[in-house]
Design an enzyme around this catalytic site. Structure first.
Site, mmCIF file in Angstrom:
data_model
loop_
_atom_site.group_PDB
_atom_site.id
_atom_site.type_symbol
_atom_site.label_atom_id
_atom_site.label_comp_id
_atom_site.label_asym_id
_atom_site.label_seq_id
_atom_site.Cartn_x
_atom_site.Cartn_y
_atom_site.Cartn_z
ATOM 1 N N ALA A 14 1.061 -1.054 0.313
ATOM 2 C CA ALA A 14 0.243 0.012 0.378
ATOM 3 C C ALA A 14 1.250 1.387 -0.045
ATOM 4 C CB ALA A 14 -0.857 -0.283 1.341
ATOM 5 N N ARG A 19 10.541 7.661 -0.964
ATOM 6 C CA ARG A 19 12.037 7.449 -0.819
ATOM 7 C C ARG A 19 12.281 7.349 -2.732
ATOM 8 N NH1 ARG A 19 12.898 3.759 3.577
ATOM 9 N NH2 ARG A 19 11.062 2.802 4.210
ATOM 10 N N GLN A 78 -6.053 -0.595 1.460
ATOM 11 C CA GLN A 78 -5.817 0.171 2.799
ATOM 12 C C GLN A 78 -5.380 1.585 2.528
ATOM 13 O OE1 GLN A 78 -2.191 0.439 4.044
ATOM 14 N NE2 GLN A 78 -2.147 0.509 6.338
ATOM 15 N N GLU A 158 12.577 -2.027 15.650
ATOM 16 C CA GLU A 158 12.273 -0.694 14.186
ATOM 17 C C GLU A 158 13.640 -0.650 14.409
ATOM 18 O OE1 GLU A 158 10.694 -1.309 11.164
ATOM 19 O OE2 GLU A 158 10.192 -3.300 12.374
ATOM 20 N N ARG A 319 11.245 -6.892 -32.379
ATOM 21 C CA ARG A 319 10.061 -5.682 -31.065
ATOM 22 C C ARG A 319 8.937 -7.285 -31.367
ATOM 23 N NH1 ARG A 319 8.943 -0.921 -34.446
ATOM 24 N NH2 ARG A 319 7.294 -1.144 -32.552
ATOM 25 N N ALA A 366 20.089 -5.633 -48.661
ATOM 26 C CA ALA A 366 20.200 -5.102 -47.754
ATOM 27 C C ALA A 366 19.382 -3.478 -48.118
ATOM 28 C CB ALA A 366 21.655 -4.365 -48.182
ATOM 29 N N ASN A 372 5.066 0.376 -43.863
ATOM 30 C CA ASN A 372 4.130 -0.797 -43.172
ATOM 31 C C ASN A 372 2.629 0.485 -42.949
ATOM 32 O OD1 ASN A 372 5.481 0.362 -41.375
ATOM 33 N ND2 ASN A 372 4.274 -1.124 -39.919
ATOM 34 N N ARG A 426 11.625 1.440 -61.003
ATOM 35 C CA ARG A 426 12.665 2.508 -60.606
ATOM 36 C C ARG A 426 12.053 3.414 -61.896
ATOM 37 N NH1 ARG A 426 17.409 -0.917 -62.037
ATOM 38 N NH2 ARG A 426 17.285 -2.789 -60.712
#
Ligand code: UD1
Ligand code: CA
Length: 452
Positions: A14, A19, A78, A158, A319, A366, A372, A426
């Site tokens: 909780a 810190r 809590q 503690e 990926r 290459a 896409n 091309r």
């Protein structure tokens, strides 16, 4: 709903973790690609019959994670952070007492191993009413100290409450505690908040148990398992310890790591035997490697399944959604995303292949790019088996290259290429004989004219 079963793991998470100085809840910070809470939940699943996760208000992200990883876990809020004992009480006392054993774990202590928790539970089976996992700390600062008197665990002090003598104790509380469920509500209700923080400390249950004549045991474990993450430097240390463990496991499983300290695994990385991982490789979540795979240096892999004998990198980026079949080759500066690459196919240099299917033994030259995305939606590229895509080709999706077809270098392909055909898209090359010499002469004359 929690059922009446034998072991309940209560995970306290909780706290915001001030810190950490973060907008994110502490337990949502990650090591090896999984939030701290996820690590604890997974370990808890291995040793308990039910899980209860205690979260603070506004921790929707943590709640979603808990539900995803462990749909049966119950989540308890809590509302106010009033200490670890108060946090355990957010799980209904009636529920706690129905379990033979209640295991309390902290969401910020991610490295504990299932075997160690089993040892703790065993202590209750051998007669203890309460057992705590402790460790000899190199630097005990910040941890509660285990106070042992006449061989019995008498109290946990503690740090802020400890006197000089107690502070000198290096036997520390990991935070993990196992209790007989039937004693728990009574102990929790007796805990007060008369301490400097004004919090209800679960650790006070030990002294109360001692007073009641219940037996409390301290079980010792390794410090490296009990690191509590309270700040960013402890987060980095937990990552380091976790990676060290994973690297050792990888090598024990028959994987060569040339420079182990530079390879980073995710919590769920699956490796196949006889693979070789070169230096500086990073695995994100969701990676499964087959056997005898070579991953060359500086590659970054996540969400990818890689078949036996594949060779990846150096400098490859795989990926999520990448599927490489056996003996595929993905070379330097190649990025693959949501792409299935058939057996023996090669994408060796400087390419982006996304939302694509590449058939077996196809050769992608290459600098081939699958175009896409049009800024609104993603489209698929299908490349048939044995196809040969010349260098520096743009494949404007949706588009299909038929089996065995050739695409001339430098093409911008916008239409289907038929099986076995050659497509060239091309500007056609033209040639003017002697043109260069004529140009030089003209320029020389112009220069003379200017000098006059
Ligand atoms: C705690 C122990 C200390 C032990 C150390 C081990 C107590 C009082 N102290 O100290 O003895 O050596 O862990 O790492 O238990 N939490 C809640 N609700 C609360 C308070 C805390 O859910 O009201 C949760 C936190 O989110 C955290 C865990 O309990 O996951 C421990 O709290 P934290 O404040 O980190 O305790 P430490 O000071 O580290
Ligand atoms: Ca802590």
């Amino acid at each position: 709903m929690i059922q009446n079963r034998t072991c309940l793991a209560v995970i306290l998470a909780a706290g915001m973790g001030t810190r950490m100085k973060s907008a994110r809840a502490k337990v949502m910070h990650e090591i090896a690609g999984l939030p701290l809470l996820g690590h604890v939940l997974k370990t808890a699943q291995a040793v308990s019959d039910a899980r209860a996760v205690v979260l603070g208000p506004d921790m929707a992200e943590a709640e979603a994670l808990a539900k995803t990883l462990d749909p049966e876990a119950s989540v308890h809020i809590q509302a106010e952070r009033r200490g670890t004992a108060h946090a355990v009480l957010s799980v209904d006392g009636g529920v706690l007492s129905r379990f033979e054993i209640v295991l309390v774990l902290y969401g910020d202590t991610p490295l504990i191993e299932a075997a160690t928790l089993t040892r703790l539970k065993d202590a209750l089976d051998s007669g203890a009413d309460l057992a705590v996992l402790g460790f000899e700390a190199l630097d005990p600062a910040g941890y509660g100290r285990l106070i042992v008197a006449d061989g019995r665990l008498a109290a946990i002090r503690e740090e802020a409450e400890a006197n000089a003598e107690e502070k000198a104790v290096s036997f520390c509380n990991s935070g993990v505690m196992a209790l007989k469920g039937r004693h728990l509500p009574g102990l929790l209700e007796a805990i007060g908040n008369g301490n400097k923080k004004g919090e209800y400390f679960l650790t006070d249950a030990v002294a109360l148990a001692f007073e009641k004549g219940l037996t409390a045991a301290a079980i010792e474990g390794e410090e490296t398992e009990f690191l509590g993450v309270n700040d960013r430097s402890q987060l980095a240390e937990a990552e380091f310890l976790y990676q060290t463990r994973r690297r050792a496991d990888a090598m024990a499983g028959g994987v060569t790591l040339q420079d182990p300290d530079t390879v980073y695994f995710a919590y769920d990385t699956e490796l196949g035997a006889d693979s070789v991982i070169e230096p500086h490789v990073h695995f994100g979540p969701g990676v499964k490697l087959g056997g005898s795979v070579t991953v060359k240096g500086f590659s970054h892999i996540e969400g990818a399944e890689i078949g036996d004998g594949a060779v990846i990198g150096p400098f490859a980026r795989l990926r999520p959604g990448t599927r490489l079949s056996e003996k595929t080759k993905v070379g330097n500066f190649v990025e693959l995303k949501n792409a299935a690459v058939g057996q023996g196919a090669k994408v060796n240099h400087l390419s982006y292949v996304g939302d694509a299917k590449v058939g077996a033994n196809a050769n992608i030259g290459a600098g081939t790019i699958t175009c896409n995305y049009d800024g609104f939606a993603k489209f698929e590229t299908v490349i048939g088996a044995d196809a040969f895509v010349g260098s520096n080709t743009s494949l404007v999706a949706p588009v299909t290259i038929g089996e065995g077809a050739y695409v001339g270098s430098g093409s911008v392909i916008t239409k289907t290429v038929t099986e076995g055909a050659l497509a060239v898209a091309r500007g056609r090359q033209i040639e003017k004989t002697g043109w260069a010499e004529r140009l030089r002469q003209r320029k020389a004359l112009e220069k003379k004219g200017n000098e006059r």
